[in-house]
Design a protein around this motif. Structure first.
Motif, short mmCIF file in Angstrom:
data_model
loop_
_atom_site.label_atom_id
_atom_site.label_comp_id
_atom_site.label_asym_id
_atom_site.label_seq_id
_atom_site.Cartn_x
_atom_site.Cartn_y
_atom_site.Cartn_z
N LYS A 94 -18.38 -43.26 -1.96
CA LYS A 94 -18.23 -44.70 -1.87
C LYS A 94 -18.55 -45.31 -3.27
N THR A 95 -19.04 -44.86 -4.27
CA THR A 95 -19.49 -45.56 -5.34
C THR A 95 -18.76 -45.06 -6.50
N CYS A 96 -18.31 -46.02 -7.06
CA CYS A 96 -17.29 -45.78 -8.52
C CYS A 96 -18.20 -45.07 -9.68
N HIS A 97 -17.86 -44.16 -10.39
CA HIS A 97 -18.74 -43.47 -11.19
C HIS A 97 -18.51 -44.31 -12.58
N SER A 98 -17.72 -45.05 -12.76
CA SER A 98 -17.47 -45.91 -13.88
C SER A 98 -17.92 -47.31 -13.91
N CYS A 99 -18.18 -47.97 -12.91
CA CYS A 99 -18.76 -49.23 -12.83
C CYS A 99 -19.81 -49.54 -11.77
N ASP A 100 -20.08 -48.62 -11.05
CA ASP A 100 -21.06 -48.46 -9.74
C ASP A 100 -20.44 -49.65 -8.63
N HIS A 101 -19.38 -49.74 -8.69
CA HIS A 101 -18.88 -50.56 -7.55
C HIS A 101 -19.14 -49.70 -6.07
N LYS A 102 -19.61 -50.42 -5.08
CA LYS A 102 -19.66 -49.73 -3.94
C LYS A 102 -18.59 -50.35 -2.81
N MET A 103 -17.70 -49.24 -2.56
CA MET A 103 -16.83 -49.68 -1.33
C MET A 103 -17.46 -49.79 -0.30
N LEU A 104 -17.20 -50.52 0.76
CA LEU A 104 -17.55 -50.65 2.15
C LEU A 104 -17.24 -49.68 2.95
N GLU A 105 -15.83 -49.39 3.01
CA GLU A 105 -15.14 -48.33 3.82
C GLU A 105 -14.15 -47.46 2.99
N MET A 106 -13.91 -46.36 3.47
CA MET A 106 -13.22 -45.57 2.77
C MET A 106 -12.89 -44.35 3.67
N ALA A 107 -11.63 -43.97 3.71
CA ALA A 107 -10.93 -43.17 4.62
C ALA A 107 -11.38 -41.61 4.07
N LEU A 108 -11.93 -40.79 4.72
CA LEU A 108 -12.48 -39.40 4.04
C LEU A 108 -11.08 -38.56 3.85
N ASN A 109 -9.82 -38.87 4.46
CA ASN A 109 -8.69 -38.17 4.42
C ASN A 109 -7.99 -38.35 3.07
N LYS A 110 -8.47 -39.70 2.40
CA LYS A 110 -7.91 -40.14 1.44
C LYS A 110 -8.62 -39.60 -0.14
N ARG A 111 -8.10 -38.69 -0.61
CA ARG A 111 -8.68 -37.88 -1.58
C ARG A 111 -8.60 -38.40 -3.00
N ILE A 112 -7.75 -39.11 -3.40
CA ILE A 112 -7.48 -40.11 -4.61
C ILE A 112 -7.75 -41.59 -4.21
N ARG A 113 -8.36 -42.39 -4.95
CA ARG A 113 -8.57 -43.75 -4.69
C ARG A 113 -8.77 -44.48 -6.35
N GLN A 114 -8.43 -45.69 -6.01
CA GLN A 114 -8.48 -46.65 -7.17
C GLN A 114 -9.72 -47.57 -7.05
N CYS A 115 -10.43 -47.76 -7.84
CA CYS A 115 -11.45 -48.46 -7.66
C CYS A 115 -11.04 -50.18 -7.71
#
Length: 81
Positions: free
Chosen positions: A12-33
């Motif tokens: 749930k953590t963006c490796h570029s900016c360290d933003h933490k998403m509150l929720e994220m579906a595990l079946n969604k493999r690609i996401r945009q921060c």
């Protein structure tokens, strides 16, 4: 090997900016921060976060971690690049 805390929410953590998403579906493999706009593969982003946290833990313990992933005990403090 560095054992990670189970509470570490690397996928749930963006490796570029360290933003933490509150929720994220595990079946969604690609996401945009939503913070920086960088697109991430779920597994690759998690692997980068886990690797970085392990490197920081080794450096805090006095180890020098090279670019080749080798490690040795150092008598001097490691300076972050």
């Amino acid at each position: 090997m560095v054992k990670q805390d189970q509470g570490f929410v690397s996928p749930k953590t963006c490796h570029s900016c360290d933003h933490k998403m509150l929720e994220m579906a595990l079946n969604k493999r690609i996401r945009q921060c939503p913070e920086c706009g960088v697109e991430h593969d779920h597994d690759i982003s998690a692997a980068r976060d886990i690797r970085q946290k392990g490197i920081l833990a080794l450096q805090a313990a006095g180890f020098v971690v090279s670019a080749h992933r080798a490690q040795r005990k150092s008598f001097t403090k490691t300076v972050a690049a």
